[in-house]
Design a protein around this motif. Structure first.
Motif, mmCIF file in Angstrom:
data_model
loop_
_atom_site.group_PDB
_atom_site.id
_atom_site.type_symbol
_atom_site.label_atom_id
_atom_site.label_comp_id
_atom_site.label_asym_id
_atom_site.label_seq_id
_atom_site.Cartn_x
_atom_site.Cartn_y
_atom_site.Cartn_z
ATOM 1 N N PRO A 161 0.798 -1.241 0.000
ATOM 2 C CA PRO A 161 0.000 0.000 0.000
ATOM 3 C C PRO A 161 0.825 1.282 0.000
ATOM 4 O O PRO A 161 0.301 2.358 -0.247
ATOM 5 N N VAL A 162 2.126 1.171 0.268
ATOM 6 C CA VAL A 162 3.025 2.322 0.269
ATOM 7 C C VAL A 162 4.149 2.033 -0.716
ATOM 8 O O VAL A 162 4.718 0.940 -0.705
ATOM 9 N N VAL A 163 4.438 3.007 -1.577
ATOM 10 C CA VAL A 163 5.504 2.827 -2.571
ATOM 11 C C VAL A 163 6.488 3.980 -2.475
ATOM 12 O O VAL A 163 6.164 5.046 -1.962
ATOM 13 N N ASN A 164 7.690 3.755 -2.999
ATOM 14 C CA ASN A 164 8.650 4.850 -3.046
ATOM 15 C C ASN A 164 8.686 5.438 -4.453
ATOM 16 O O ASN A 164 8.116 4.883 -5.392
ATOM 17 N N GLU B 150 -9.267 9.194 -1.383
ATOM 18 C CA GLU B 150 -9.077 8.448 -2.627
ATOM 19 C C GLU B 150 -9.411 6.971 -2.416
ATOM 20 O O GLU B 150 -10.035 6.342 -3.260
ATOM 21 N N GLU B 151 -9.004 6.419 -1.287
ATOM 22 C CA GLU B 151 -9.306 5.021 -0.972
ATOM 23 C C GLU B 151 -10.813 4.778 -0.913
ATOM 24 O O GLU B 151 -11.301 3.761 -1.389
ATOM 25 N N LEU B 152 -11.517 5.729 -0.315
ATOM 26 C CA LEU B 152 -12.962 5.582 -0.144
ATOM 27 C C LEU B 152 -13.757 6.025 -1.374
ATOM 28 O O LEU B 152 -14.972 5.862 -1.413
ATOM 29 N N GLY B 153 -13.060 6.598 -2.347
ATOM 30 C CA GLY B 153 -13.735 7.050 -3.562
ATOM 31 C C GLY B 153 -14.566 8.292 -3.382
ATOM 32 O O GLY B 153 -15.548 8.518 -4.087
ATOM 33 N N GLY C 234 -5.179 16.299 -2.680
ATOM 34 C CA GLY C 234 -5.891 15.404 -1.767
ATOM 35 C C GLY C 234 -6.023 13.971 -2.251
ATOM 36 O O GLY C 234 -6.719 13.178 -1.634
ATOM 37 N N ARG C 235 -5.324 13.619 -3.324
ATOM 38 C CA ARG C 235 -5.439 12.253 -3.855
ATOM 39 C C ARG C 235 -4.414 11.303 -3.247
ATOM 40 O O ARG C 235 -4.654 10.105 -3.169
ATOM 41 N N LEU C 236 -3.263 11.841 -2.848
ATOM 42 C CA LEU C 236 -2.196 11.026 -2.260
ATOM 43 C C LEU C 236 -1.761 11.633 -0.933
ATOM 44 O O LEU C 236 -2.036 12.790 -0.641
#
Length: 84
Positions: free
Chosen positions: A31-34, A80-83, A60-62
């Motif tokens: 769920p977390v990327v670099n 974003e997760e909740l749409g 507000g998307r990331l």
């Protein structure tokens, strides 16, 4: 996107759609990327991609976090997760 003939990243960050960046994080194995992970997905340099990712944080998307001396981490915002 194919790499340029010299094998260097293309650096064409402007041609990457915001939705594609968000989707790359949504479908990542963790769920977390670099930044390096995302840069590899789009064949661009990490440094060129950071301003775009920061703009997605401002929108507000990331969410993101700089690990001093190590790089940046990125994940989807709750909205974003909740749409929303």
């Amino acid at each position: 996107m194919s790499p340029p003939p010299n094998g260097e990243p293309s650096g064409e960050v402007d041609s990457i759609d915001d939705d594609r960046l968000v989707e790359a994080i949504r479908t990542a194995p963790k769920p977390v990327v670099n930044t390096t992970y995302l840069a590899g997905k789009f064949d661009v340099t990490p440094g060129a991609l950071i301003p775009r990712l920061e703009s997605l944080v401002e929108a507000g998307r990331l969410e993101g976090h700089e690990v001093v001396g190590e790089g940046n981490l990125w994940w989807l915002s709750l909205e974003e997760e909740l749409g929303e």
